[in-house]
Design an enzyme around this catalytic site. Structure first.
Site, short mmCIF file in Angstrom:
data_model
loop_
_atom_site.label_atom_id
_atom_site.label_comp_id
_atom_site.label_asym_id
_atom_site.label_seq_id
_atom_site.Cartn_x
_atom_site.Cartn_y
_atom_site.Cartn_z
N CYS A 13 3.51 2.78 9.33
CA CYS A 13 3.76 4.13 8.82
C CYS A 13 4.32 5.01 9.93
O CYS A 13 3.72 5.10 11.00
CB CYS A 13 2.50 4.74 8.24
SG CYS A 13 2.75 6.38 7.53
N ASN A 28 8.94 -7.40 3.53
CA ASN A 28 8.83 -6.17 2.76
C ASN A 28 10.07 -5.32 3.03
O ASN A 28 10.64 -5.37 4.11
CB ASN A 28 7.55 -5.43 3.17
CG ASN A 28 7.44 -4.04 2.59
OD1 ASN A 28 7.18 -3.08 3.31
ND2 ASN A 28 7.62 -3.90 1.30
N PRO A 83 0.86 -1.20 0.00
CA PRO A 83 0.00 0.00 0.00
C PRO A 83 0.88 1.23 0.00
O PRO A 83 1.75 1.38 0.87
CB PRO A 83 -0.79 -0.13 1.31
CG PRO A 83 0.02 -1.04 2.17
CD PRO A 83 0.78 -1.95 1.27
N GLY A 141 13.04 -3.02 0.36
CA GLY A 141 14.26 -3.10 -0.44
C GLY A 141 14.27 -4.11 -1.56
O GLY A 141 15.31 -4.32 -2.20
N LYS A 150 0.36 -5.20 9.00
CA LYS A 150 1.65 -4.84 8.39
C LYS A 150 2.40 -3.98 9.40
O LYS A 150 1.88 -2.96 9.86
CB LYS A 150 1.46 -4.08 7.08
CG LYS A 150 2.78 -3.77 6.36
CD LYS A 150 2.53 -3.11 5.00
CE LYS A 150 3.83 -2.96 4.22
NZ LYS A 150 4.76 -1.98 4.81
#
Length: 339
Positions: A107, A218, A25, A220, A146
């Protein structure tokens, strides 16, 4: 294109979603136009919406849950920390036909922290667990999380496993782990995607210690070859910026990661399939650049790609621009490509 307002919910009672490969996302990037574009190139990739806050869904004027029915499998990522609000939005998402709801615990932006959600929630695993429980009670689709490997000075493996223990105890079985910690103070969101070092081994260890959980990695990842290496250690790989800036990487996902023998679409075939979608979008009052801004990187690395990018950037935003701009960009690219 059929923009879903109320969709019949797919059969998700088995809660089986193949998370081998997914697109992260990304705010302002993974909107419904990008997701339609991505789906043309890969039938199997799990797509995520941009993060949508519970407040926007509950109190906003727009329809923040609209999508194209062709986008499945599709997950909604929610930002929020109020279990009641998250449950309300999860219920709406399930009714609208989403295949999964994902809670953003990764985030690091100041705005997100001020709303008490995102990566700061790693420090409140009980609240995340309470939210998962509330959401699962009203939605019969997977509720996933996440997150990061740590925040600020709380970056030990024990800190991460405590978060996993508490949240999984309430029934969350699917975690996507960004293999960097987040600095909540002092780094911008962009810097938080680049400066904290990647620690893939920590995510691999998590999968070894929690074999019953579905663990995706997740951070790189820039090629399908790298994804294949990660898949030797974890259940899934989530790719972010590379899948946006170099979207044609998706054209080989089904063949290389899902053993699908369907023929790979050429870039030109992808564009031909996008043209009817673009025309319908414009007929419904949209603008050309709403869609083509996501297609800028389609020819990345190829001769003439600069002409493609420049022509679209200079012309797609103009009033009345239509698919002739896309065709003109192709013609110019072919004209400027070395023979």
């Amino acid at each position: 294109m059929n923009l879903v307002k109320t969709a019949p919910k797919p059969d998700t009672l088995t809660n089986v979603i193949d998370r081998t490969f997914s697109i992260a996302p990304m705010l302002d990037w993974t909107d419904r136009h990008y997701r339609y574009f991505a789906r043309l190139m890969s039938a199997n990739t799990l797509l995520y919406t941009e993060m949508v806050t519970t407040g926007a869904i509950i109190y906003g004027n727009g329809d923040y849950l609209a999508y194209n029915e062709e986008e499945h499998p599709l997950a909604l990522q929610l930002g929020g920390s109020n279990p009641k609000d998250l449950a309300h939005c999860a219920k709406l998402a399930a009714e609208r036909g989403y295949d999964e709801v994902n809670i953003n615990v990764g985030c690091p932006s100041d705005r997100v922290q001020n709303g008490r959600f995102g990566a700061c929630l790693m420090g409140e695993p009980e609240l995340v667990a309470q939210s998962v429980d509330a959401m699962k009670q009203v939605a019969d689709i997977p509720i996933t999380v996440k997150t990061r490997i740590g925040i600020d000075e709380q970056d030990s493996y024990e800190f991460l496993t405590r978060f996993i223990d508490v949240v999984s105890d309430k029934g969350c079985t699917d975690f996507t782990i960004h293999a960097r910690k987040a600095w909540l103070q002092g780094l911008s969101p962009k810097e938080n995607r680049e400066i904290p070092p990647l620690d893939y081994d920590r995510v691999y260890q998590l999968k070894r210690d929690y074999p019953h959980l579905n663990i995706s990695i997740n951070g790189g990842v820039t090629s399908l070859e790298q994804a294949k290496v990660h898949l030797q250690h974890v259940d899934g790989v989530m790719v972010g910026r590379e899948a946006y800036h170099n979207p044609y990487i998706l054209s080989q996902v089904d063949q290389l990661l899902y053993q699908n023998d369907k023929p790979q679409l050429s870039r030109e075939e992808v564009i031909e399939l996008m043209l009817p979608y673009i025309e319908r979008h414009i007929q419904q009052g949209g603008r050309l650049n709403h869609v083509t801004r996501h297609m800028i990187g389609l020819f990345q690395g190829l001769p003439g790609s600069r002409s493609w990018r420049r022509y679209l950037s200079e012309n797609a935003h103009k009033t009345g621009a239509g698919i002739e701009v896309v065709k003109g960009a192709i013609a110019l690219m072919n004209e400027n490509a070395p023979s």
